[in-house]
Scaffold this active site. Structure first.
Site, PDB file in Angstrom:
ATOM      1  N   ASP A 283      -8.451   3.110   7.042  1.00 51.71           N
ATOM      2  CA  ASP A 283      -7.370   3.587   6.194  1.00 51.71           C
ATOM      3  C   ASP A 283      -7.593   3.009   4.968  1.00 51.71           C
ATOM      4  O   ASP A 283      -8.052   1.801   4.811  1.00 51.71           O
ATOM      5  CB  ASP A 283      -6.032   2.904   6.668  1.00 51.71           C
ATOM      6  CG  ASP A 283      -4.706   3.509   6.041  1.00 51.71           C
ATOM      7  OD1 ASP A 283      -4.737   4.371   5.338  1.00 51.71           O
ATOM      8  OD2 ASP A 283      -3.782   2.765   6.240  1.00 51.71           O
TER       9      ASP A 283
ATOM     10  N   TYR B 244      -5.922   2.360   1.051  1.00 52.13           N
ATOM     11  CA  TYR B 244      -4.622   2.277   0.182  1.00 52.13           C
ATOM     12  C   TYR B 244      -5.005   2.709  -0.972  1.00 52.13           C
ATOM     13  O   TYR B 244      -6.015   2.383  -1.787  1.00 52.13           O
ATOM     14  CB  TYR B 244      -4.149   0.862   0.319  1.00 52.13           C
ATOM     15  CG  TYR B 244      -3.643   0.558   1.412  1.00 52.13           C
ATOM     16  CD1 TYR B 244      -2.275   0.646   1.802  1.00 52.13           C
ATOM     17  CD2 TYR B 244      -4.153  -0.344   2.252  1.00 52.13           C
ATOM     18  CE1 TYR B 244      -1.602   0.033   2.880  1.00 52.13           C
ATOM     19  CE2 TYR B 244      -3.786  -0.833   3.285  1.00 52.13           C
ATOM     20  CZ  TYR B 244      -2.670  -0.380   3.869  1.00 52.13           C
ATOM     21  OH  TYR B 244      -1.912  -1.052   5.062  1.00 52.13           O
TER      22      TYR B 244
ATOM     23  N   HIS C 121       1.803   3.976  -0.985  1.00 47.16           N
ATOM     24  CA  HIS C 121       1.081   4.278  -0.014  1.00 47.16           C
ATOM     25  C   HIS C 121       1.169   3.657   1.138  1.00 47.16           C
ATOM     26  O   HIS C 121       1.320   3.739   2.325  1.00 47.16           O
ATOM     27  CB  HIS C 121      -0.497   4.456   0.022  1.00 47.16           C
ATOM     28  CG  HIS C 121      -1.210   4.809   1.041  1.00 47.16           C
ATOM     29  ND1 HIS C 121      -1.411   6.044   1.291  1.00 47.16           N
ATOM     30  CD2 HIS C 121      -1.964   4.072   1.894  1.00 47.16           C
ATOM     31  CE1 HIS C 121      -2.254   6.066   2.605  1.00 47.16           C
ATOM     32  NE2 HIS C 121      -2.411   4.816   2.757  1.00 47.16           N
TER      33      HIS C 121
END
EC number: 3.7.1.2
Length: 137
Positions: free
Chosen positions: A129, A131, A136
């Site tokens: 993941d 950011y 977000h």
């Protein structure tokens, strides 16, 4: 620092910013590692022999630069990245004759970006993941 490769003043890829990527061409369809400079891509497998004595930290440069992702190169760590980038800047500098004056090697080593197909630069093996902003999260 200035390159012997013509780089427009509005280019994102001067000699001070040499981004690594994975590309292929119609003539050589195998994805491989390259570095953008101006509107060109420097085909690193083509110049791999130049690294052997000048960047000893980079073991087997032809194997590393012939990969279809940057994963192998990224796994080598910061000292190898820094030595590789420094060497690339040295051979692309306008005062260095190593690549500048070797017309045949230059013909083989540089590919216009407009004829290159770009590929994903890394293989992500698990969940990742990124950011992008505080919104977000």
């Amino acid at each position: 620092m200035k390159s012997f490769i013509e780089v427009p003043s509005d280019s994102h890829f001067p000699i001070q910013n040499l981004p690594f990527g994975i590309f292929s061409t119609e003539d050589v369809p195998t994805p491989r590692v390259g570095v953008a400079i101006g509107s060109q891509i420097l085909d690193l497998p083509v110049i791999a022999p130049l690294f052997e004595e000048k960047v000893p930290e980079l073991k087997n440069p032809l194997s590393v630069f012939s990969q279809s992702t940057l994963n192998t190169f990224m796994s080598l760590g910061r000292p190898v990245w820094q030595a590789t980038r420094k060497f690339l800047q040295e051979i692309l500098a306008d005062h260095n004759p190593l690549l500048r004056d070797n017309i045949e090697l230059r013909r083989q080593a540089f590919v216009p970006q407009k004829i290159a197909k770009m590929h994903l630069p890394a293989s992500i093996g698990d969940y990742t993941d990124f950011y992008a902003s505080k919104e977000h999260a």
